[in-house]
Design an enzyme around this catalytic site. Structure first.
Site, PDB file in Angstrom:
ATOM      1  N   ARG A   1       0.839  -1.189   0.000  1.00  0.00           N
ATOM      2  CA  ARG A   1       0.000   0.000   0.000  1.00  0.00           C
ATOM      3  C   ARG A   1       0.881   1.249   0.000  1.00  0.00           C
ATOM      4  O   ARG A   1       1.906   1.297   0.666  1.00  0.00           O
ATOM      5  CB  ARG A   1      -0.887  -0.028   1.259  1.00  0.00           C
ATOM      6  CG  ARG A   1      -1.935   1.056   1.321  1.00  0.00           C
ATOM      7  CD  ARG A   1      -2.772   0.898   2.594  1.00  0.00           C
ATOM      8  NE  ARG A   1      -1.931   0.983   3.785  1.00  0.00           N
ATOM      9  CZ  ARG A   1      -1.557   2.118   4.352  1.00  0.00           C
ATOM     10  NH1 ARG A   1      -1.916   3.277   3.821  1.00  0.00           N
ATOM     11  NH2 ARG A   1      -0.813   2.111   5.439  1.00  0.00           N
TER      12      ARG A   1
ATOM     13  N   LYS B   1      -8.745  -1.872   0.584  1.00  0.00           N
ATOM     14  CA  LYS B   1      -8.580  -0.912   1.669  1.00  0.00           C
ATOM     15  C   LYS B   1      -9.402   0.358   1.437  1.00  0.00           C
ATOM     16  O   LYS B   1      -9.815   1.013   2.395  1.00  0.00           O
ATOM     17  CB  LYS B   1      -7.101  -0.560   1.848  1.00  0.00           C
ATOM     18  CG  LYS B   1      -6.273  -1.688   2.454  1.00  0.00           C
ATOM     19  CD  LYS B   1      -6.831  -2.176   3.782  1.00  0.00           C
ATOM     20  CE  LYS B   1      -5.939  -3.232   4.425  1.00  0.00           C
ATOM     21  NZ  LYS B   1      -6.553  -3.823   5.645  1.00  0.00           N
TER      22      LYS B   1
ATOM     23  N   LYS C   1      -3.108 -11.713  12.428  1.00  0.00           N
ATOM     24  CA  LYS C   1      -4.564 -11.845  12.370  1.00  0.00           C
ATOM     25  C   LYS C   1      -4.987 -13.044  11.529  1.00  0.00           C
ATOM     26  O   LYS C   1      -5.805 -13.848  11.954  1.00  0.00           O
ATOM     27  CB  LYS C   1      -5.203 -10.586  11.772  1.00  0.00           C
ATOM     28  CG  LYS C   1      -5.063  -9.334  12.582  1.00  0.00           C
ATOM     29  CD  LYS C   1      -5.946  -8.215  12.061  1.00  0.00           C
ATOM     30  CE  LYS C   1      -5.896  -8.010  10.574  1.00  0.00           C
ATOM     31  NZ  LYS C   1      -4.553  -7.670  10.059  1.00  0.00           N
ATOM     32  N   THR C   2      -4.440 -13.125  10.323  1.00  0.00           N
ATOM     33  CA  THR C   2      -4.834 -14.201   9.415  1.00  0.00           C
ATOM     34  C   THR C   2      -4.370 -15.553   9.936  1.00  0.00           C
ATOM     35  O   THR C   2      -5.134 -16.520   9.977  1.00  0.00           O
ATOM     36  CB  THR C   2      -4.257 -13.946   8.012  1.00  0.00           C
ATOM     37  OG1 THR C   2      -4.773 -12.707   7.523  1.00  0.00           O
ATOM     38  CG2 THR C   2      -4.640 -15.062   7.057  1.00  0.00           C
TER      39      THR C   2
ATOM     40  N   SER D   1      -1.350  -5.317   9.709  1.00  0.00           N
ATOM     41  CA  SER D   1      -0.825  -6.338   8.813  1.00  0.00           C
ATOM     42  C   SER D   1       0.493  -6.872   9.345  1.00  0.00           C
ATOM     43  O   SER D   1       1.375  -6.109   9.744  1.00  0.00           O
ATOM     44  CB  SER D   1      -0.626  -5.755   7.411  1.00  0.00           C
ATOM     45  OG  SER D   1      -1.842  -5.341   6.861  1.00  0.00           O
TER      46      SER D   1
ATOM     47  N   ARG E   1       1.618 -11.759  -1.332  1.00  0.00           N
ATOM     48  CA  ARG E   1       0.236 -11.941  -0.896  1.00  0.00           C
ATOM     49  C   ARG E   1      -0.449 -13.059  -1.665  1.00  0.00           C
ATOM     50  O   ARG E   1      -0.026 -13.449  -2.751  1.00  0.00           O
ATOM     51  CB  ARG E   1      -0.555 -10.647  -1.118  1.00  0.00           C
ATOM     52  CG  ARG E   1      -0.089  -9.479  -0.258  1.00  0.00           C
ATOM     53  CD  ARG E   1      -0.714  -9.503   1.103  1.00  0.00           C
ATOM     54  NE  ARG E   1      -0.232  -8.436   1.968  1.00  0.00           N
ATOM     55  CZ  ARG E   1      -0.820  -8.115   3.115  1.00  0.00           C
ATOM     56  NH1 ARG E   1      -1.890  -8.757   3.515  1.00  0.00           N
ATOM     57  NH2 ARG E   1      -0.320  -7.158   3.864  1.00  0.00           N
TER      58      ARG E   1
ATOM     59  N   ASP F   1      -9.709 -10.072   8.106  1.00  0.00           N
ATOM     60  CA  ASP F   1      -9.101  -8.739   8.063  1.00  0.00           C
ATOM     61  C   ASP F   1     -10.031  -7.584   8.418  1.00  0.00           C
ATOM     62  O   ASP F   1      -9.616  -6.667   9.107  1.00  0.00           O
ATOM     63  CB  ASP F   1      -8.506  -8.496   6.673  1.00  0.00           C
ATOM     64  CG  ASP F   1      -7.538  -7.322   6.643  1.00  0.00           C
ATOM     65  OD1 ASP F   1      -6.744  -7.187   7.590  1.00  0.00           O
ATOM     66  OD2 ASP F   1      -7.572  -6.544   5.682  1.00  0.00           O
TER      67      ASP F   1
ATOM     68  N   HIS G   1     -10.483  -3.321  12.007  1.00  0.00           N
ATOM     69  CA  HIS G   1      -9.383  -3.969  11.297  1.00  0.00           C
ATOM     70  C   HIS G   1      -9.015  -5.188  12.129  1.00  0.00           C
ATOM     71  O   HIS G   1      -8.177  -5.121  13.020  1.00  0.00           O
ATOM     72  CB  HIS G   1      -8.214  -3.002  11.169  1.00  0.00           C
ATOM     73  CG  HIS G   1      -7.109  -3.509  10.301  1.00  0.00           C
ATOM     74  ND1 HIS G   1      -5.813  -3.125  10.455  1.00  0.00           N
ATOM     75  CD2 HIS G   1      -7.112  -4.364   9.247  1.00  0.00           C
ATOM     76  CE1 HIS G   1      -5.053  -3.724   9.549  1.00  0.00           C
ATOM     77  NE2 HIS G   1      -5.827  -4.482   8.805  1.00  0.00           N
TER      78      HIS G   1
END
Length: 489
Positions: A38, A172, A214-215, A210, A293, A229, A191
Protein backbone atom coordinates in the site's frame (compact mmCIF):
# COMPACT_ATOMS: atom_id res chain seq x y z
CA UNK A 1 -17.01 -3.84 -21.49
CA UNK A 2 -17.04 -7.24 -19.81
CA UNK A 3 -19.64 -7.33 -17.02
CA UNK A 4 -19.58 -9.84 -14.14
CA UNK A 5 -17.24 -12.15 -16.04
CA UNK A 6 -16.55 -15.34 -14.05
CA UNK A 7 -13.21 -16.09 -12.41
CA UNK A 8 -12.30 -18.96 -14.73
CA UNK A 9 -12.74 -16.77 -17.81
CA UNK A 10 -10.91 -13.86 -16.17
CA UNK A 11 -7.98 -16.13 -15.40
CA UNK A 12 -7.83 -17.22 -19.05
CA UNK A 13 -7.89 -13.59 -20.22
CA UNK A 14 -5.29 -12.50 -17.69
CA UNK A 15 -2.89 -15.26 -18.72
CA UNK A 16 -3.52 -14.63 -22.43
CA UNK A 17 -2.81 -10.93 -21.94
CA UNK A 18 0.37 -11.76 -20.00
CA UNK A 19 -0.88 -10.05 -16.86
CA UNK A 20 -0.21 -13.24 -14.93
CA UNK A 21 1.07 -16.79 -15.18
CA UNK A 22 -0.55 -20.14 -14.47
CA UNK A 23 1.10 -22.35 -11.85
CA UNK A 24 1.22 -26.15 -11.70
CA UNK A 25 -1.35 -26.08 -8.89
CA UNK A 26 -3.90 -24.19 -11.00
CA UNK A 27 -3.45 -20.98 -9.04
CA UNK A 28 -1.98 -17.97 -10.83
CA UNK A 29 0.74 -15.46 -10.00
CA UNK A 30 0.93 -11.76 -10.87
CA UNK A 31 3.45 -9.01 -10.19
CA UNK A 32 2.84 -5.38 -9.33
CA UNK A 33 6.17 -3.83 -10.27
CA UNK A 34 7.47 -0.97 -8.14
CA UNK A 35 4.54 -0.79 -5.76
CA UNK A 36 4.44 -4.06 -3.82
CA UNK A 37 2.50 -2.66 -0.87
CA UNK A 38 0.00 0.00 0.00
CA UNK A 39 1.21 3.53 -0.80
CA UNK A 40 0.47 5.38 2.46
CA UNK A 41 0.64 8.89 1.02
CA UNK A 42 -1.64 8.22 -1.95
CA UNK A 43 -5.07 8.56 -0.35
CA UNK A 44 -7.07 11.81 -0.41
CA UNK A 45 -10.64 12.40 0.77
CA UNK A 46 -12.75 15.14 -0.77
CA UNK A 47 -13.27 18.01 1.65
CA UNK A 48 -16.71 19.50 1.03
CA UNK A 49 -19.61 20.88 3.05
CA UNK A 50 -20.67 17.35 3.99
CA UNK A 51 -17.30 16.06 5.20
CA UNK A 52 -15.54 19.21 6.43
CA UNK A 53 -16.64 18.81 10.07
CA UNK A 54 -16.71 15.01 10.17
CA UNK A 55 -13.38 13.71 8.85
CA UNK A 56 -10.29 13.60 11.08
CA UNK A 57 -8.17 15.91 8.94
CA UNK A 58 -5.13 15.52 11.20
CA UNK A 59 -4.83 11.94 9.96
CA UNK A 60 -6.42 12.19 6.52
CA UNK A 61 -5.32 14.29 3.54
CA UNK A 62 -7.87 16.43 1.70
CA UNK A 63 -8.54 17.04 -1.97
CA UNK A 64 -10.79 19.79 -3.32
CA UNK A 65 -14.09 19.10 -5.05
CA UNK A 66 -12.74 20.74 -8.21
CA UNK A 67 -9.60 18.57 -8.39
CA UNK A 68 -11.61 15.41 -7.72
CA UNK A 69 -14.01 16.29 -10.53
CA UNK A 70 -11.10 16.89 -12.89
CA UNK A 71 -9.72 13.44 -12.12
CA UNK A 72 -13.17 11.85 -12.33
CA UNK A 73 -13.63 13.27 -15.83
CA UNK A 74 -10.37 11.58 -16.89
CA UNK A 75 -11.48 8.24 -15.42
CA UNK A 76 -14.89 8.39 -17.08
CA UNK A 77 -13.27 9.23 -20.42
CA UNK A 78 -10.94 6.24 -20.08
CA UNK A 79 -13.82 3.94 -19.12
CA UNK A 80 -15.76 4.95 -22.22
CA UNK A 81 -12.90 5.24 -24.75
CA UNK A 82 -10.37 2.57 -23.73
CA UNK A 83 -11.77 -0.01 -26.13
CA UNK A 84 -11.90 2.31 -29.13
CA UNK A 85 -8.59 4.11 -28.64
CA UNK A 86 -6.40 1.59 -26.79
CA UNK A 87 -8.08 -1.68 -27.83
CA UNK A 88 -8.50 -2.44 -24.14
CA UNK A 89 -11.46 -4.12 -22.48
CA UNK A 90 -12.76 -2.62 -19.25
CA UNK A 91 -14.07 -5.04 -16.64
CA UNK A 92 -17.04 -4.36 -14.36
CA UNK A 93 -17.93 -6.42 -11.30
CA UNK A 94 -21.20 -5.68 -9.52
CA UNK A 95 -20.47 -6.89 -6.00
CA UNK A 96 -21.29 -6.15 -2.40
CA UNK A 97 -19.29 -5.86 0.81
CA UNK A 98 -20.50 -6.81 4.32
CA UNK A 99 -21.68 -10.40 4.42
CA UNK A 100 -24.69 -9.78 6.67
CA UNK A 101 -26.93 -8.32 3.97
CA UNK A 102 -28.88 -6.26 6.50
CA UNK A 103 -25.82 -4.00 6.60
CA UNK A 104 -24.28 -4.38 3.13
CA UNK A 105 -22.63 -1.85 0.82
CA UNK A 106 -23.09 -2.33 -2.93
CA UNK A 107 -20.12 -1.58 -5.18
CA UNK A 108 -19.70 -1.34 -8.94
CA UNK A 109 -15.97 -1.87 -9.48
CA UNK A 110 -14.41 -1.06 -12.87
CA UNK A 111 -10.87 -2.32 -13.54
CA UNK A 112 -8.39 -2.00 -16.37
CA UNK A 113 -6.98 -5.50 -15.95
CA UNK A 114 -8.65 -8.90 -15.78
CA UNK A 115 -6.51 -9.97 -12.80
CA UNK A 116 -7.92 -7.13 -10.71
CA UNK A 117 -11.47 -8.02 -11.73
CA UNK A 118 -10.76 -11.56 -10.54
CA UNK A 119 -9.33 -10.14 -7.30
CA UNK A 120 -12.60 -8.24 -6.79
CA UNK A 121 -14.59 -11.46 -7.21
CA UNK A 122 -12.35 -13.16 -4.65
CA UNK A 123 -12.54 -10.40 -2.06
CA UNK A 124 -16.19 -9.34 -2.26
CA UNK A 125 -19.49 -11.12 -2.91
CA UNK A 126 -19.91 -11.32 -6.72
CA UNK A 127 -23.03 -11.28 -8.90
CA UNK A 128 -24.88 -8.88 -6.62
CA UNK A 129 -28.52 -9.79 -6.03
CA UNK A 130 -29.40 -7.65 -3.01
CA UNK A 131 -30.99 -4.26 -2.48
CA UNK A 132 -29.15 -1.75 -0.31
CA UNK A 133 -29.33 2.00 0.05
CA UNK A 134 -25.55 2.41 0.32
CA UNK A 135 -23.74 2.10 -3.03
CA UNK A 136 -20.27 3.15 -4.22
CA UNK A 137 -18.60 3.14 -7.63
CA UNK A 138 -14.86 2.40 -7.79
CA UNK A 139 -12.62 2.92 -10.83
CA UNK A 140 -9.20 1.28 -10.76
CA UNK A 141 -7.25 2.33 -13.86
CA UNK A 142 -3.50 2.06 -13.06
CA UNK A 143 -2.26 3.51 -16.35
CA UNK A 144 -3.87 6.95 -15.83
CA UNK A 145 -1.25 8.15 -13.35
CA UNK A 146 2.50 7.73 -12.95
CA UNK A 147 2.26 8.05 -9.17
CA UNK A 148 -0.09 6.15 -6.82
CA UNK A 149 -3.39 7.92 -6.30
CA UNK A 150 -6.42 6.88 -4.21
CA UNK A 151 -9.16 9.53 -4.21
CA UNK A 152 -12.38 9.14 -2.22
CA UNK A 153 -15.56 11.20 -2.41
CA UNK A 154 -17.92 10.33 0.44
CA UNK A 155 -20.54 12.71 -0.97
CA UNK A 156 -20.49 11.38 -4.54
CA UNK A 157 -19.75 7.83 -3.30
CA UNK A 158 -16.98 7.39 -5.86
CA UNK A 159 -13.42 6.05 -5.47
CA UNK A 160 -10.61 6.59 -8.01
CA UNK A 161 -7.41 4.50 -7.97
CA UNK A 162 -4.44 4.83 -10.33
CA UNK A 163 -0.66 4.67 -10.51
CA UNK A 164 -0.34 1.30 -8.77
CA UNK A 165 -1.00 -2.34 -9.63
CA UNK A 166 -1.10 -3.39 -5.97
CA UNK A 167 -4.50 -5.06 -5.49
CA UNK A 168 -4.73 -4.19 -1.81
CA UNK A 169 -5.61 -0.58 -2.61
CA UNK A 170 -9.03 -1.78 -3.84
CA UNK A 171 -10.00 -3.57 -0.65
CA UNK A 172 -8.58 -0.91 1.67
CA UNK A 173 -10.49 1.89 -0.06
CA UNK A 174 -13.78 0.00 0.40
CA UNK A 175 -12.78 -0.57 4.03
CA UNK A 176 -12.19 3.17 4.43
CA UNK A 177 -15.70 4.14 3.34
CA UNK A 178 -17.28 1.44 5.51
CA UNK A 179 -15.30 2.89 8.41
CA UNK A 180 -17.06 6.17 7.72
CA UNK A 181 -20.59 4.84 7.40
CA UNK A 182 -20.79 2.14 10.10
CA UNK A 183 -20.46 4.55 13.07
CA UNK A 184 -23.48 6.46 11.71
CA UNK A 185 -25.51 3.61 13.25
CA UNK A 186 -23.22 3.26 16.26
CA UNK A 187 -21.69 0.12 14.74
CA UNK A 188 -17.97 -0.51 15.12
CA UNK A 189 -15.90 -1.13 11.96
CA UNK A 190 -12.75 -3.09 12.81
CA UNK A 191 -9.38 -3.97 11.30
CA UNK A 192 -9.52 -7.47 12.72
CA UNK A 193 -10.13 -11.14 12.11
CA UNK A 194 -12.96 -13.15 13.66
CA UNK A 195 -13.49 -16.84 14.33
CA UNK A 196 -15.86 -19.07 16.32
CA UNK A 197 -15.72 -22.61 17.67
CA UNK A 198 -17.02 -25.63 15.76
CA UNK A 199 -20.50 -25.10 17.21
CA UNK A 200 -20.61 -21.49 16.04
CA UNK A 201 -20.19 -20.29 19.62
CA UNK A 202 -17.50 -18.39 21.55
CA UNK A 203 -16.68 -15.69 18.94
CA UNK A 204 -13.25 -14.05 19.19
CA UNK A 205 -12.01 -10.79 17.68
CA UNK A 206 -8.33 -10.42 16.73
CA UNK A 207 -7.25 -6.80 16.31
CA UNK A 208 -3.94 -6.06 14.67
CA UNK A 209 -2.09 -4.41 11.82
CA UNK A 210 -0.83 -6.34 8.81
CA UNK A 211 1.85 -8.82 9.78
CA UNK A 212 0.86 -9.21 13.43
CA UNK A 213 -0.87 -12.56 12.94
CA UNK A 214 -4.56 -11.84 12.37
CA UNK A 215 -4.83 -14.20 9.41
CA UNK A 216 -2.54 -16.91 10.81
CA UNK A 217 -4.09 -17.06 14.27
CA UNK A 218 -7.70 -16.96 13.12
CA UNK A 219 -7.24 -19.59 10.38
CA UNK A 220 -6.88 -22.67 12.56
CA UNK A 221 -8.29 -26.13 12.13
CA UNK A 222 -10.09 -26.27 15.47
CA UNK A 223 -12.25 -23.22 14.76
CA UNK A 224 -14.43 -21.73 12.04
CA UNK A 225 -13.16 -18.64 10.24
CA UNK A 226 -15.63 -15.78 9.82
CA UNK A 227 -13.01 -13.55 8.16
CA UNK A 228 -9.36 -12.53 8.37
CA UNK A 229 -9.10 -8.74 8.06
CA UNK A 230 -12.12 -6.42 8.10
CA UNK A 231 -15.33 -6.73 10.11
CA UNK A 232 -18.21 -4.84 11.66
CA UNK A 233 -19.69 -5.20 15.15
CA UNK A 234 -23.38 -4.38 14.85
CA UNK A 235 -26.25 -4.64 17.33
CA UNK A 236 -26.80 -8.17 16.01
CA UNK A 237 -23.25 -9.54 16.26
CA UNK A 238 -20.16 -9.75 14.03
CA UNK A 239 -20.02 -9.64 10.23
CA UNK A 240 -17.19 -9.97 7.76
CA UNK A 241 -16.88 -7.04 5.39
CA UNK A 242 -15.29 -9.28 2.74
CA UNK A 243 -15.82 -12.55 0.92
CA UNK A 244 -12.14 -13.49 0.77
CA UNK A 245 -8.68 -13.36 2.29
CA UNK A 246 -5.58 -11.43 1.29
CA UNK A 247 -2.95 -13.29 3.27
CA UNK A 248 0.73 -12.51 3.63
CA UNK A 249 2.79 -15.39 2.23
CA UNK A 250 6.39 -14.71 3.29
CA UNK A 251 7.76 -17.86 4.99
CA UNK A 252 4.39 -19.58 4.59
CA UNK A 253 4.75 -23.29 5.34
CA UNK A 254 2.45 -26.29 5.06
CA UNK A 255 3.47 -27.46 8.52
CA UNK A 256 2.84 -24.24 10.48
CA UNK A 257 -0.04 -22.73 8.47
CA UNK A 258 -1.69 -25.66 6.64
CA UNK A 259 -5.01 -23.91 5.97
CA UNK A 260 -3.50 -20.87 4.28
CA UNK A 261 -0.87 -22.94 2.44
CA UNK A 262 -3.59 -25.20 1.05
CA UNK A 263 -5.73 -22.25 -0.04
CA UNK A 264 -2.78 -20.85 -2.02
CA UNK A 265 -2.59 -24.03 -4.10
CA UNK A 266 -6.18 -24.02 -5.33
CA UNK A 267 -7.33 -22.91 -8.79
CA UNK A 268 -8.74 -19.42 -8.41
CA UNK A 269 -6.16 -18.27 -5.90
CA UNK A 270 -4.07 -15.27 -6.98
CA UNK A 271 -0.50 -15.07 -5.71
CA UNK A 272 0.92 -11.56 -5.82
CA UNK A 273 4.67 -10.84 -5.94
CA UNK A 274 5.59 -14.39 -4.91
CA UNK A 275 8.77 -15.99 -6.29
CA UNK A 276 8.05 -18.98 -8.55
CA UNK A 277 10.59 -21.75 -9.22
CA UNK A 278 9.76 -24.48 -11.76
CA UNK A 279 6.07 -23.59 -11.58
CA UNK A 280 5.96 -23.86 -7.78
CA UNK A 281 5.81 -20.92 -5.31
CA UNK A 282 8.81 -20.39 -3.08
CA UNK A 283 7.30 -18.54 -0.13
CA UNK A 284 10.67 -18.22 1.62
CA UNK A 285 12.30 -16.12 -1.12
CA UNK A 286 11.74 -12.36 -0.57
CA UNK A 287 13.32 -11.34 -3.90
CA UNK A 288 10.29 -9.29 -4.97
CA UNK A 289 9.10 -8.15 -1.53
CA UNK A 290 8.52 -9.23 2.05
CA UNK A 291 4.86 -8.43 1.33
CA UNK A 292 3.98 -11.31 -0.99
CA UNK A 293 0.24 -11.94 -0.90
CA UNK A 294 -2.40 -14.50 -1.77
CA UNK A 295 -6.00 -13.61 -2.61
CA UNK A 296 -8.60 -16.34 -2.38
CA UNK A 297 -12.27 -16.72 -1.39
CA UNK A 298 -12.78 -17.48 2.30
CA UNK A 299 -14.40 -20.75 1.21
CA UNK A 300 -10.89 -21.99 0.29
CA UNK A 301 -10.22 -22.29 4.05
CA UNK A 302 -11.53 -25.68 5.21
CA UNK A 303 -14.38 -25.13 7.61
CA UNK A 304 -14.73 -21.40 6.91
CA UNK A 305 -18.19 -20.11 7.74
CA UNK A 306 -20.41 -20.06 4.66
CA UNK A 307 -22.48 -17.09 5.84
CA UNK A 308 -19.55 -14.87 6.83
CA UNK A 309 -21.27 -13.51 9.90
CA UNK A 310 -22.42 -14.64 13.33
CA UNK A 311 -25.43 -13.30 15.22
CA UNK A 312 -23.51 -13.42 18.48
CA UNK A 313 -21.26 -11.02 20.35
CA UNK A 314 -17.60 -11.81 21.15
CA UNK A 315 -16.47 -13.57 24.31
CA UNK A 316 -12.86 -12.42 23.83
CA UNK A 317 -11.10 -9.51 22.20
CA UNK A 318 -7.43 -10.20 21.44
CA UNK A 319 -5.27 -7.22 20.51
CA UNK A 320 -2.17 -8.37 18.66
CA UNK A 321 1.06 -6.40 18.75
CA UNK A 322 4.40 -7.11 17.11
CA UNK A 323 6.74 -5.66 19.76
CA UNK A 324 10.00 -4.91 17.97
CA UNK A 325 11.71 -4.03 21.25
CA UNK A 326 11.16 -7.54 22.66
CA UNK A 327 10.16 -6.24 26.11
CA UNK A 328 6.44 -7.02 26.36
CA UNK A 329 5.14 -10.28 27.89
CA UNK A 330 3.48 -12.71 25.45
CA UNK A 331 0.01 -12.19 26.95
CA UNK A 332 -1.51 -9.48 29.13
CA UNK A 333 -5.02 -9.35 30.59
CA UNK A 334 -6.74 -5.98 30.14
CA UNK A 335 -9.62 -4.37 31.95
CA UNK A 336 -12.03 -2.31 29.85
CA UNK A 337 -10.14 0.96 30.42
CA UNK A 338 -6.82 -0.64 29.48
CA UNK A 339 -8.46 -2.24 26.42
CA UNK A 340 -9.73 1.13 25.18
CA UNK A 341 -6.28 2.66 25.83
CA UNK A 342 -4.50 -0.05 23.84
CA UNK A 343 -7.09 0.25 21.07
CA UNK A 344 -6.38 3.97 20.80
CA UNK A 345 -2.61 3.47 20.99
CA UNK A 346 -2.46 0.65 18.44
CA UNK A 347 1.17 -0.05 19.33
CA UNK A 348 2.94 -2.48 17.04
CA UNK A 349 5.77 -2.43 14.50
CA UNK A 350 5.51 -1.69 10.83
CA UNK A 351 6.50 -5.09 9.53
CA UNK A 352 8.85 -5.22 6.56
CA UNK A 353 7.04 -4.97 3.25
CA UNK A 354 3.54 -3.97 4.32
CA UNK A 355 4.27 -0.43 3.15
CA UNK A 356 6.65 0.79 0.47
CA UNK A 357 10.00 1.84 1.95
CA UNK A 358 9.74 -0.25 5.12
CA UNK A 359 12.51 -2.86 5.14
CA UNK A 360 12.72 -3.71 8.84
CA UNK A 361 10.34 -3.45 11.80
CA UNK A 362 9.85 0.09 13.09
CA UNK A 363 7.96 0.89 16.28
CA UNK A 364 4.77 2.75 15.46
CA UNK A 365 1.37 3.74 16.78
CA UNK A 366 -1.79 3.42 14.72
CA UNK A 367 -5.03 4.20 16.54
CA UNK A 368 -7.74 1.55 16.28
CA UNK A 369 -5.04 -0.78 14.85
CA UNK A 370 -5.79 0.78 11.46
CA UNK A 371 -5.38 4.58 11.49
CA UNK A 372 -4.73 4.87 7.71
CA UNK A 373 -8.21 3.47 7.06
CA UNK A 374 -10.11 5.40 9.76
CA UNK A 375 -11.61 8.63 8.39
CA UNK A 376 -13.22 9.63 11.69
CA UNK A 377 -11.39 10.66 14.89
CA UNK A 378 -10.05 7.67 16.82
CA UNK A 379 -12.04 8.60 19.90
CA UNK A 380 -15.31 8.00 18.03
CA UNK A 381 -14.39 4.37 17.38
CA UNK A 382 -13.10 3.99 20.96
CA UNK A 383 -16.43 5.23 22.37
CA UNK A 384 -18.31 2.54 20.45
CA UNK A 385 -15.81 -0.15 21.52
CA UNK A 386 -16.12 0.77 25.20
CA UNK A 387 -19.91 0.67 25.03
CA UNK A 388 -19.88 -2.78 23.45
CA UNK A 389 -17.29 -4.23 25.86
CA UNK A 390 -19.39 -3.07 28.81
CA UNK A 391 -22.71 -4.20 27.37
CA UNK A 392 -21.53 -7.69 26.42
CA UNK A 393 -19.01 -8.32 29.25
CA UNK A 394 -16.13 -9.14 26.92
CA UNK A 395 -12.73 -10.44 28.13
CA UNK A 396 -9.85 -8.40 26.65
CA UNK A 397 -6.22 -9.36 26.02
CA UNK A 398 -3.02 -7.93 24.59
CA UNK A 399 -0.92 -10.64 22.89
CA UNK A 400 2.64 -10.01 21.72
CA UNK A 401 3.56 -11.85 18.53
CA UNK A 402 6.82 -9.90 18.17
CA UNK A 403 10.26 -10.49 19.64
CA UNK A 404 11.43 -12.31 22.75
CA UNK A 405 14.88 -12.72 24.28
CA UNK A 406 15.94 -9.33 22.95
CA UNK A 407 14.84 -6.73 20.44
CA UNK A 408 14.85 -7.01 16.65
CA UNK A 409 18.29 -8.13 15.47
CA UNK A 410 19.17 -9.73 18.82
CA UNK A 411 16.20 -11.79 19.98
CA UNK A 412 13.93 -13.96 17.89
CA UNK A 413 10.32 -13.79 16.75
CA UNK A 414 7.85 -15.33 19.17
CA UNK A 415 7.24 -18.98 18.32
CA UNK A 416 3.91 -19.46 16.60
CA UNK A 417 3.36 -22.61 18.68
CA UNK A 418 3.68 -20.58 21.90
CA UNK A 419 1.26 -17.96 20.58
CA UNK A 420 -1.23 -20.58 19.38
CA UNK A 421 -1.16 -22.22 22.82
CA UNK A 422 -1.91 -18.86 24.44
CA UNK A 423 -4.80 -18.25 22.04
CA UNK A 424 -6.21 -21.73 22.74
CA UNK A 425 -6.07 -21.04 26.48
CA UNK A 426 -7.96 -17.80 25.90
CA UNK A 427 -10.61 -19.62 23.87
CA UNK A 428 -11.17 -22.36 26.46
CA UNK A 429 -11.40 -19.84 29.30
CA UNK A 430 -8.49 -21.16 31.33
CA UNK A 431 -6.45 -17.95 31.12
CA UNK A 432 -9.45 -15.92 32.28
CA UNK A 433 -9.73 -18.20 35.31
CA UNK A 434 -6.01 -18.03 36.14
CA UNK A 435 -4.78 -15.69 38.83
CA UNK A 436 -2.75 -12.74 37.59
CA UNK A 437 0.25 -10.83 38.87
CA UNK A 438 1.41 -7.33 38.03
CA UNK A 439 4.51 -7.32 35.85
CA UNK A 440 7.11 -5.16 37.61
CA UNK A 441 8.50 -3.53 34.47
CA UNK A 442 5.44 -2.91 32.31
CA UNK A 443 2.63 -2.67 34.86
CA UNK A 444 0.48 -5.12 32.90
CA UNK A 445 -1.45 -7.96 34.54
CA UNK A 446 -0.05 -11.33 33.45
CA UNK A 447 -1.73 -14.73 33.94
CA UNK A 448 0.17 -16.78 36.53
CA UNK A 449 0.52 -20.05 34.62
CA UNK A 450 2.81 -23.06 34.80
CA UNK A 451 5.99 -23.59 32.83
CA UNK A 452 4.35 -26.11 30.47
CA UNK A 453 1.75 -23.50 29.45
CA UNK A 454 4.17 -20.62 28.85
CA UNK A 455 7.91 -20.96 29.62
CA UNK A 456 8.93 -18.54 32.37
CA UNK A 457 11.68 -16.90 30.27
CA UNK A 458 8.96 -15.92 27.79
CA UNK A 459 6.16 -15.15 30.24
CA UNK A 460 8.53 -12.83 32.11
CA UNK A 461 10.50 -11.35 29.20
CA UNK A 462 13.29 -9.94 31.36
CA UNK A 463 14.36 -13.52 32.12
CA UNK A 464 15.01 -14.18 28.44
CA UNK A 465 17.46 -11.30 28.00
CA UNK A 466 21.18 -11.94 28.52
CA UNK A 467 21.71 -8.48 30.01
CA UNK A 468 18.96 -7.46 32.45
CA UNK A 469 20.13 -3.84 32.50
CA UNK A 470 19.63 -3.65 28.74
CA UNK A 471 16.11 -5.01 29.19
CA UNK A 472 15.37 -2.43 31.86
CA UNK A 473 16.59 0.35 29.60
CA UNK A 474 14.58 -0.88 26.61
CA UNK A 475 11.37 -1.43 28.56
CA UNK A 476 11.71 2.02 30.12
CA UNK A 477 11.97 3.51 26.65
CA UNK A 478 8.85 1.72 25.45
CA UNK A 479 6.75 2.62 28.49
CA UNK A 480 7.76 6.25 28.04
CA UNK A 481 6.67 6.09 24.39
CA UNK A 482 3.33 4.51 25.34
CA UNK A 483 2.64 7.15 27.96
CA UNK A 484 3.58 10.00 25.64
CA UNK A 485 1.33 8.68 22.89
CA UNK A 486 -1.53 8.20 25.36
CA UNK A 487 -1.47 11.93 26.15
CA UNK A 488 -2.96 12.56 22.70
CA UNK A 489 -6.18 10.90 23.82
Amino acid sequence: MLVNTGSKRLMEISIRNKESKLLKSGAMVAYTGEHTGRSPNAKRIVKDSYTADKIDWENNEAISEEEFQRQLDRFLWFRDEAKRIYKKDIYLQEVYAVRDTEHSLAADIYTEYAKHSMFVRNMFVPDRDIDTELKYTLYQFPSLSEEPMVLVSITKKIILISGTLYSGEIKKSIFTVLNYHFPEKNYLPMHCSVNVDKDGENPAIFFGLSGTGKTTLSSEEGRILIGDDEHGWTDDGLTNFENGCYAKTINLSKELEPQIWSACQKPGAILENVVIKDGIPDFDDPKHTQNGRASYPASFIDGADEKGYVKKHPKNIIMLTCDAFGVLPPVMKLDKEEAVKQFLLGYTAKVAGTENGVTEPVATFSHCFGAPFMPLPGKRYAEILKEKIEKHDVQCWLVNTGWTGGGYGVGKRMSISVTRNIINKIHDGSLAEAKTFKHKYTGFSIPDVKEDVIPSNILKPELGWKDKSEYESSVSDLIFMLNEEAKKY
